[in-house]
Design a protein around this motif. Sequence first.
Motif, PDB file in Angstrom:
ATOM      1  N   LYS A 141       0.824  -1.204   0.000  1.00 29.22           N
ATOM      2  CA  LYS A 141       0.000   0.000   0.000  1.00 29.22           C
ATOM      3  C   LYS A 141       0.861   1.258   0.000  1.00 29.22           C
ATOM      4  N   VAL A 142       1.945   1.212   0.792  1.00 29.51           N
ATOM      5  CA  VAL A 142       2.855   2.358   0.850  1.00 29.51           C
ATOM      6  C   VAL A 142       3.486   2.608  -0.512  1.00 29.51           C
ATOM      7  N   VAL A 143       3.924   1.536  -1.185  1.00 27.37           N
ATOM      8  CA  VAL A 143       4.536   1.670  -2.507  1.00 27.37           C
ATOM      9  C   VAL A 143       3.542   2.255  -3.496  1.00 27.37           C
ATOM     10  N   THR A 144       2.282   1.801  -3.447  1.00 27.17           N
ATOM     11  CA  THR A 144       1.243   2.320  -4.346  1.00 27.17           C
ATOM     12  C   THR A 144       1.030   3.814  -4.135  1.00 27.17           C
ATOM     13  N   ILE A 145       1.012   4.224  -2.859  1.00 25.91           N
ATOM     14  CA  ILE A 145       0.816   5.647  -2.559  1.00 25.91           C
ATOM     15  C   ILE A 145       2.018   6.471  -3.020  1.00 25.91           C
ATOM     16  N   LEU A 146       3.248   5.934  -2.765  1.00 29.37           N
ATOM     17  CA  LEU A 146       4.460   6.664  -3.149  1.00 29.37           C
ATOM     18  C   LEU A 146       4.596   6.805  -4.659  1.00 29.37           C
ATOM     19  N   ASN A 147       4.039   5.860  -5.406  1.00 30.65           N
ATOM     20  CA  ASN A 147       4.092   5.938  -6.867  1.00 30.65           C
ATOM     21  C   ASN A 147       2.843   6.586  -7.459  1.00 30.65           C
ATOM     22  N   GLY A 148       1.901   6.995  -6.569  1.00 32.02           N
ATOM     23  CA  GLY A 148       0.665   7.612  -7.035  1.00 32.02           C
ATOM     24  C   GLY A 148       0.540   9.045  -6.577  1.00 32.02           C
ATOM     25  N   ASP A 149      -0.316   9.257  -5.564  1.00 26.08           N
ATOM     26  CA  ASP A 149      -0.593  10.619  -5.088  1.00 26.08           C
ATOM     27  C   ASP A 149       0.641  11.300  -4.502  1.00 26.08           C
ATOM     28  N   LEU A 150       1.506  10.517  -3.895  1.00 24.57           N
ATOM     29  CA  LEU A 150       2.705  11.102  -3.274  1.00 24.57           C
ATOM     30  C   LEU A 150       3.968  10.787  -4.077  1.00 24.57           C
TER      31      LEU A 150
END
Length: 272
Positions: A141-150
């Motif tokens: 989930k963290v990786v998805t967020i770091l490669n998406g909104d953040l």
Amino acid sequence: MSAPVFAGLFSGLVMGDVVTGLYIGGSLQLMVLGVGTFGGASKIDANSGAILATAFSVALGMDPKQAVAAIAVPVASLMIQLDILARFANTFFAHRIDKNVEDMDYKAIGRNFLLGALPWSLSRLVPVFLALAFGGGVVEKVVTILNGDLKWLGDGLSVAGAVLPAVGFAILLRYLPVKKHFPYLILGFTITALLTTVFSNIQLLGTSVATVVKDFQGVFNGLPMLGVALIGFAFAAISYKNSSNNTSTQSQNITKSESGTLEEGEIDDDEI
């Protein structure tokens, strides 16, 4: 073989991506080059950080640089507390050994010495196992967020991960006698930079020729790290030899001065 680079190597072998394992392990190795545990002090556990960062980077397709900054460094820092806990737990076996020494029970001394490895092993084994067993979903989930909104934050972590080896070198140079041996530092840097440029151009030339001439069989390799290491070893040997010669000369001068004082009543060196 307890160095972070080996932790990354073995983790890469297990995960099927040795290159990523070596990159992460090597980055952490460079980061802790100038860090020691003198006097029983605890330091960041770069090995555990390398293992987890390699596992999650390969399994989730995470950028290795990002994994170093987002996973390896925080994990390595948190593991300091468990290292301290392991040291406290280890005193139990130390006190038992003290009692065994008083009783001259040598078998018990050896047994408790080996049992003292248990707290150290468990302090690394348990958290790494729990992280690998239950942390995959969270990290994904963290990786998805770091490669998406953040994505801006993810890019920043990648840059930070790439800079960390330079920080390690800076710490190392802070404690080395650089002022005394700065000519060797300049020569080593210049020679390595020149050889890297030459080898890179030769590789590029060989690749270009191979694309034009079909029967071309030449093999052009890059600058091997062994070559760089041997250059550094040569400079270190020269410095050590010079230091040894200076020490020997000073000792001879002191001996001559002492003999002069005994025989003639004065030291000639004071007149120079």
